[in-house]
Design a protein around this motif. Structure first.
Motif, PDB file in Angstrom:
ATOM      1  N   ARG A   1      55.719  55.497  47.660  1.00  0.00           N
ATOM      2  CA  ARG A   1      55.414  54.804  48.912  1.00  0.00           C
ATOM      3  C   ARG A   1      56.390  53.678  49.164  1.00  0.00           C
ATOM      4  O   ARG A   1      56.856  53.032  48.227  1.00  0.00           O
ATOM      5  CB  ARG A   1      54.020  54.140  48.835  1.00  0.00           C
ATOM      6  CG  ARG A   1      52.917  55.105  48.791  1.00  0.00           C
ATOM      7  CD  ARG A   1      51.557  54.441  48.639  1.00  0.00           C
ATOM      8  NE  ARG A   1      50.576  55.504  48.568  1.00  0.00           N
ATOM      9  CZ  ARG A   1      50.174  56.183  49.634  1.00  0.00           C
ATOM     10  NH1 ARG A   1      50.620  55.854  50.838  1.00  0.00           N
ATOM     11  NH2 ARG A   1      49.337  57.175  49.503  1.00  0.00           N
TER      12      ARG A   1
ATOM     13  N   ASP B   1      57.035  50.639  46.702  1.00  0.00           N
ATOM     14  CA  ASP B   1      55.815  49.829  46.723  1.00  0.00           C
ATOM     15  C   ASP B   1      54.733  50.466  45.864  1.00  0.00           C
ATOM     16  O   ASP B   1      53.844  49.800  45.359  1.00  0.00           O
ATOM     17  CB  ASP B   1      55.279  49.711  48.158  1.00  0.00           C
ATOM     18  CG  ASP B   1      56.209  48.894  49.030  1.00  0.00           C
ATOM     19  OD1 ASP B   1      57.012  48.138  48.462  1.00  0.00           O
ATOM     20  OD2 ASP B   1      56.126  49.018  50.267  1.00  0.00           O
ATOM     21  N   GLY B   2      54.802  51.794  45.743  1.00  0.00           N
ATOM     22  CA  GLY B   2      53.787  52.479  44.947  1.00  0.00           C
ATOM     23  C   GLY B   2      54.299  53.834  44.507  1.00  0.00           C
ATOM     24  O   GLY B   2      55.289  54.340  45.035  1.00  0.00           O
TER      25      GLY B   2
END
Lengths: 315, 279
Positions: A11, A57-58
């Protein structure tokens, strides 16, 4: 087959807007995976995360067995990136550029110079090697940029839209280089906006749009699904779509979802199929008003894939 | 560790990629800095004309203008003025060049080439350190040219050859320290124009509200205090003192202190910001 790249739930958001929305990818060693998508689909962001330029971010991204976020240095030993804009030093000559990169990879200055000469010659840039890169054409820059990417014999090469903005001849040259890389067992992750490019080069294609995967498969599978051509049939009045679908399924054909009940869109691989379909439908009393056969544009491919993505295209 | 096996391996299967060397170990930190010094040097030698303009023509012209246009008015005679003015003039001609360190750095980062550097396995600060180190050579050339022309015009360092050397060395060190301020700006901002724009606002007051051109004793008291506190004045006083052999150990200490302060503050800060950018 061992994996060169393994991505799970990746992400990335910029200023709250999510541009990569949980992508899963597997790239096998030695294959070319093409990320195909329109401008702004998130292709470059994905490549930037995998090549350690930006942090996700992820999710996780394993590149050559290392975590792209936590083990950037190890990843960098095994990859190289040819970005969308040639990553060259405009103030240096072509030869000096390659020598600089080769020396940073640890070659002695003598070997770096020999290597630069040979690589530049094999890419047909010998005549221009002592000219400042500022004077190079787009195609020349791109070739020099690719030379810089192959110096360290990386396991994995990221090519981010390597042919965008190039003329046909330069594009063919880049394709040749990519094929050579594959022959040597290099894993390639290529992004492109061009269906044809993915078709020419890729073992597998992943189509992404708005940060998500829309479809994936081999070029043949994708073409079969989205149609080498699209047969559009206009009906005089509405009929039971289920019947038509069943009829087509008996011929191993699929009906593509669309909003207009009077319009049937059927992917076909060749014109002859279209003839058979029309015949089949007429034999079953389908009220055909008129029909047309056309090449699906990139937009239509996305459209068709997006429309059918609710059903999850499994190829 | 840079030695590699130069023997070609087995014949390649394609006309591309003619020969392969054994894959070496990436350059270490020191080697990487050296390579970036080399890179900046090549930039310079590929662009010798602009470099020449920069380190020869502009110092010479400025020196002539200031000496013959203002010299008589400020100090009574051009030779007397030159004796006062030249050591500070070295700073006047070099310090504006320090802005380049920031603009080139910023330009590099904005353009694509840093994307390649950032995906390569070497000690990343080498890119900046190499380039700023090489800039010092530019400073040194300009200082030497200015000094040489000054000698031709009649300047005589009262501190002798040793004093002159010390003064030149100090001037280059001070410029090197100042260039890190702009390097920091270069890695901080998004556009090279921002560096050059902001720097001019900063540079001109510092250069002209100093004792480079005029002795602060001739100014109103309040102005004199401000001018004496200006780091550029401190550096100019140190350079002048070294050049004429009159510098007290206190003056030298303060002058060197200013350099150390700038370096200790801005070098780590620049590297920190840069590393955070490339993580």
């Amino acid at each position: 087959m061992p994996l060169a790249i393994e991505v799970n739930g990746l992400r990335k958001a910029y200023n709250g807007a999510e541009v990569v929305k949980g992508i899963d990818l597997q790239v096998k060693k030695g294959e070319l995976l093409a990320l195909l998508g329109p401008n702004g689909a998130g292709k470059t962001t994905i490549v930037s995360m995998l090549s350690t330029l930006i942090k996700p971010d992820g999710g996780t991204a394993l590149v050559a067995g290392y975590d792209a976020a936590a083990q950037a240095h190890e990843v960098r030993r095994n990859i190289s990136l040819t970005g969308q804009f040639a990553a060259l030093d405009e103030g240096l000559t072509g030869h000096q550029n390659i020598v600089m990169i080769a020396r940073l990879y640890g070659y002695s200055s003598k070997n770096a110079s020999v290597l630069a000469d040979e690589l530049i010659a094999s890419f047909g840039l010998s005549d221009a090697k002592d000219r400042i890169v500022q004077t190079y054409s787009g195609g020349m820059r791109r070739r020099l940029d690719i030379i810089a990417s192959v110096i360290n014999q990386p396991e994995i090469i990221f090519l981010d839209e390597p042919t965008t903005g190039l003329d046909l001849q330069s594009r063919m040259q880049v394709w040749d280089v990519v094929r050579t890389l594959l022959k040597r067992g290099t894993t390639v992750l290529l992004t492109t906006q061009y269906l044809e490019e993915a078709d020419q080069l890729a073992d597998r294609i992943v189509i992404i749009d708005k940060g998500s995967i829309v479809a994936e498969g081999t070029p043949t599978q994708l073409k079969a699904s989205t149609g080498g051509k699209t047969l559009s049939i206009q009906l005089q009045h509405q009929v039971n779509a289920i019947d038509i679908e069943r009829l087509l399924a008996s011929q191993h054909l699929t009906l593509l979802q669309n909003t207009d009940p009077l319009l049937l869109k059927i992917p076909v691989t060749e014109a002859r199929c279209a003839n058979q379909i029309i015949q089949l439908l007429l034999e079953n009393d389908t009220p055909i008003s008129h029909f047309s056969l056309s090449d699906p544009s990139m937009d239509e491919v996305f459209l068709t894939l997006l429309q059918s993505s609710s059903k999850e295209v499994v190829l | 560790m840079n030695k590699t096996n130069a023997l070609p391996q087995t014949a390649p299967d394609h006309s591309l990629f003619v020969r392969q060397f054994k894959k070496p170990v990436s350059a270490n930190a020191l080697a990487a800095v050296r390579i970036f010094v080399w890179r900046t040097w090549k930039h310079t030698s590929n662009n010798l004309f602009a470099y020449g303009m920069d380190v020869v023509l502009s110092p010479v012209l400025t020196l002539l203008i200031f000496t013959y246009l203002f010299g008589g008015a400020i100090a009574g005679s051009t030779t007397a003025y030159l004796q006062y003015f030249l050591p500070g003039f070295l700073l006047l001609t070099i310090l504006p060049m320090t802005v380049y360190s920031g603009t080139t750095l910023c330009q590099d980062i904005v353009k694509g080439v840093y994307n390649r550097f950032r995906t390569m396995p070497f000690w990343q600060p080498a890119t900046m350190i190499g380039s700023v180190l090489m800039d010092s050579l530019r400073f040194a050339s300009a200082a030497l040219v200015s000094f040489g022309v000054g000698m031709l015009l009649g300047f005589r360092p009262e501190g002798g050859a040793l004093g002159a050397m010390m003064a030149l060395l100090y001037t280059v060190c001070f410029a090197f320290s100042v260039s890190w301020i702009f390097s920091m700006m270069g890695v901080l901002v998004k556009k090279p124009e921002t560096v050059s724009g902001t720097s001019m606002m900063l540079m001109y007051p510092l250069l002209f509200a100093s004792n480079i051109l005029v002795d602060s004793d001739t100014m109103p008291d309040w102005m004199g205090v401000i001018v004496e506190l200006n780091p550029v004045s401190i550096a100019a006083t140190t350079a002048r003192g070294l050049m004429h052999g009159t510098a007290s150990s206190g003056e030298i200490a303060v002058g060197v202190g200013v350099c150390l302060f700038l370096l200790l503050l801005f070098v780590p800060l620049t590297i920190y910001i840069y590393m955070k950018k490339v993580r």
